[in-house]
Design a protein around this motif. Structure first.
Motif, short mmCIF file in Angstrom:
data_model
loop_
_atom_site.label_atom_id
_atom_site.label_comp_id
_atom_site.label_asym_id
_atom_site.label_seq_id
_atom_site.Cartn_x
_atom_site.Cartn_y
_atom_site.Cartn_z
N GLY A 242 0.73 -1.00 0.02
CA GLY A 242 0.08 -0.08 0.05
C GLY A 242 0.33 1.52 0.00
O GLY A 242 2.00 1.28 -1.11
N GLU A 243 0.51 1.92 0.95
CA GLU A 243 1.34 2.84 1.29
C GLU A 243 3.01 3.61 1.04
O GLU A 243 3.94 4.05 0.78
N GLY A 244 3.78 1.93 1.98
CA GLY A 244 4.85 1.98 2.17
C GLY A 244 5.32 1.23 0.55
O GLY A 244 7.09 1.42 0.44
N ASN A 245 4.98 1.00 -0.64
CA ASN A 245 5.81 0.55 -1.52
C ASN A 245 6.92 1.42 -2.22
O ASN A 245 6.78 2.78 -1.98
N SER A 246 7.82 0.55 -2.36
CA SER A 246 9.06 1.65 -3.62
C SER A 246 9.23 0.65 -4.67
O SER A 246 8.67 -0.72 -4.38
N LEU A 247 9.97 0.92 -5.19
CA LEU A 247 10.82 0.91 -6.76
C LEU A 247 12.12 0.09 -5.72
O LEU A 247 12.27 0.43 -4.81
N GLY B 298 14.83 2.30 -5.09
CA GLY B 298 13.92 3.12 -3.55
C GLY B 298 12.65 4.19 -4.10
O GLY B 298 12.51 4.70 -2.83
N THR B 299 12.88 4.82 -5.43
CA THR B 299 11.78 5.67 -5.65
C THR B 299 10.42 4.94 -4.66
O THR B 299 10.22 3.89 -4.98
N PRO B 300 9.80 6.02 -4.46
CA PRO B 300 8.36 5.79 -3.63
C PRO B 300 7.26 5.17 -4.17
O PRO B 300 7.91 6.44 -5.81
N MET B 301 6.63 4.42 -4.78
CA MET B 301 5.65 4.45 -5.96
C MET B 301 4.42 3.31 -4.56
O MET B 301 3.71 2.37 -4.40
N PRO B 302 3.72 4.73 -3.99
CA PRO B 302 2.58 4.21 -2.50
C PRO B 302 1.72 4.12 -4.03
O PRO B 302 1.04 4.72 -4.83
N MET B 303 0.99 3.14 -3.35
CA MET B 303 -0.57 2.27 -3.90
C MET B 303 -1.56 2.77 -2.51
O MET B 303 -1.35 2.30 -1.73
N LYS B 304 -2.47 2.00 -3.02
CA LYS B 304 -3.91 1.92 -1.83
C LYS B 304 -4.07 0.75 -1.91
O LYS B 304 -4.74 0.17 -3.29
N ILE B 305 -4.67 0.31 -1.17
CA ILE B 305 -4.92 -1.11 -1.27
C ILE B 305 -6.29 -1.72 -0.22
O ILE B 305 -6.23 -0.87 0.78
N GLU B 306 -7.40 -1.77 -0.69
CA GLU B 306 -8.95 -1.53 0.20
C GLU B 306 -9.05 -2.73 0.87
O GLU B 306 -9.24 -3.96 -0.43
N GLY C 273 -11.64 -5.66 -2.96
CA GLY C 273 -11.34 -4.05 -2.64
C GLY C 273 -10.29 -3.88 -3.72
O GLY C 273 -9.71 -4.70 -4.54
N ARG C 274 -10.23 -2.37 -4.19
CA ARG C 274 -9.22 -2.25 -5.06
C ARG C 274 -8.19 -2.13 -4.90
O ARG C 274 -8.08 -1.70 -3.90
N TRP C 275 -7.12 -2.50 -5.40
CA TRP C 275 -5.26 -1.89 -5.46
C TRP C 275 -4.96 -1.58 -6.20
O TRP C 275 -5.52 -2.01 -7.77
N TRP D 189 9.61 -8.85 -7.09
CA TRP D 189 8.69 -9.04 -6.05
C TRP D 189 9.98 -9.04 -4.96
O TRP D 189 9.71 -9.64 -3.43
N LYS D 190 11.05 -9.94 -4.70
CA LYS D 190 11.95 -9.84 -3.82
C LYS D 190 12.04 -8.82 -3.13
O LYS D 190 12.76 -8.94 -1.86
N HIS D 191 11.97 -7.32 -3.99
CA HIS D 191 12.30 -6.39 -2.83
C HIS D 191 11.59 -5.88 -2.08
O HIS D 191 11.16 -5.46 -1.82
N ILE D 192 9.94 -6.42 -2.66
CA ILE D 192 8.82 -6.03 -2.12
C ILE D 192 9.17 -7.26 -0.25
O ILE D 192 8.45 -6.69 0.39
N HIS D 193 8.82 -7.72 -1.33
CA HIS D 193 9.00 -8.98 0.05
C HIS D 193 9.87 -8.89 1.10
O HIS D 193 9.47 -9.47 2.05
N GLU D 194 11.69 -8.51 0.67
CA GLU D 194 12.32 -8.40 1.68
C GLU D 194 12.03 -6.53 2.14
O GLU D 194 12.04 -6.57 3.63
N LYS D 195 11.07 -6.00 2.06
CA LYS D 195 10.91 -4.62 2.26
C LYS D 195 9.65 -5.53 3.35
O LYS D 195 9.69 -4.99 4.57
N VAL D 196 9.06 -5.72 3.58
CA VAL D 196 7.47 -6.81 3.58
C VAL D 196 8.34 -7.18 5.06
O VAL D 196 8.30 -7.19 6.55
#
Length: 160
Positions: free
Chosen positions: A41-46, A49-57, A62-64, A139-146
């Motif tokens: 969601g709001e914490g997403n990034s490339l 490191g470039t922020p790429m905030p998303m919305k998830i309902e 719900g939309r993503w 995906w590896k980047h996102i999962h490491e951040k999670v």
């Protein structure tokens, strides 16, 4: 010219992508699930490191999406199923602006020392090679951040 001679044979492998990953997180189920929702969601990034905030309902249907403001943005998918804190499924085109559809599945389970996330991404469509090659890294980047976010929550709860 025979048009049959110029056609390229397309196999199922040419039309599909299947990515799986297991992420071991040293945090509880609830903290890990919350970190997942925050990261996609709001914490997403490339990866750079470039922020790429998303919305998830975070509810069924719900939309993503990426909200660019003024009713502009990019639709990524819909929540197909959610069972807090053990399941999140999303279906939709994701980042692909062409004839493709994806199913994402996050299954979380309690294991010794924390939480195991089992991730599956299955996509079907005319997916360019450069996108296929970048998906795993993304995906590896996102999962490491999670993982980092969840383990940070765990550490913060011990300090209270």
């Amino acid at each position: 010219m025979n048009s049959a001679a110029t056609k390229k044979e397309i196999s199922v492998e040419d039309l599909t992508v299947h990515i799986t990953e297991e992420i071991h997180v040293r945090a509880g189920l609830e903290d890990t699930f919350a970190a997942l929702l925050e990261q996609i969601g709001e914490g997403n990034s490339l990866p750079d490191g470039t922020p790429m905030p998303m919305k998830i309902e975070a509810r069924p249907g719900g939309r993503w999406y990426r909200d660019l403001g003024d009713d502009n943005g990019h639709f990524w998918g819909n929540v197909q199923a959610i069972k807090r804190p053990t399941l999140l499924e999303i279906c939709g085109p994701l980042f692909m602006s062409y004839a493709a559809v994806s199913n994402l599945q996050y299954r979380l389970s309690k294991v010794d020392g924390g939480t195991l996330i089992k991730f599956h991404h299955i996509a079907l469509g005319l997916i360019p090679d450069e996108h296929r090659e970048g998906m795993g890294k993304g995906w590896k980047h996102i999962h490491e951040k999670v993982r980092q976010r969840a383990e940070g929550k765990q550490a913060a709860s011990f300090k209270r």
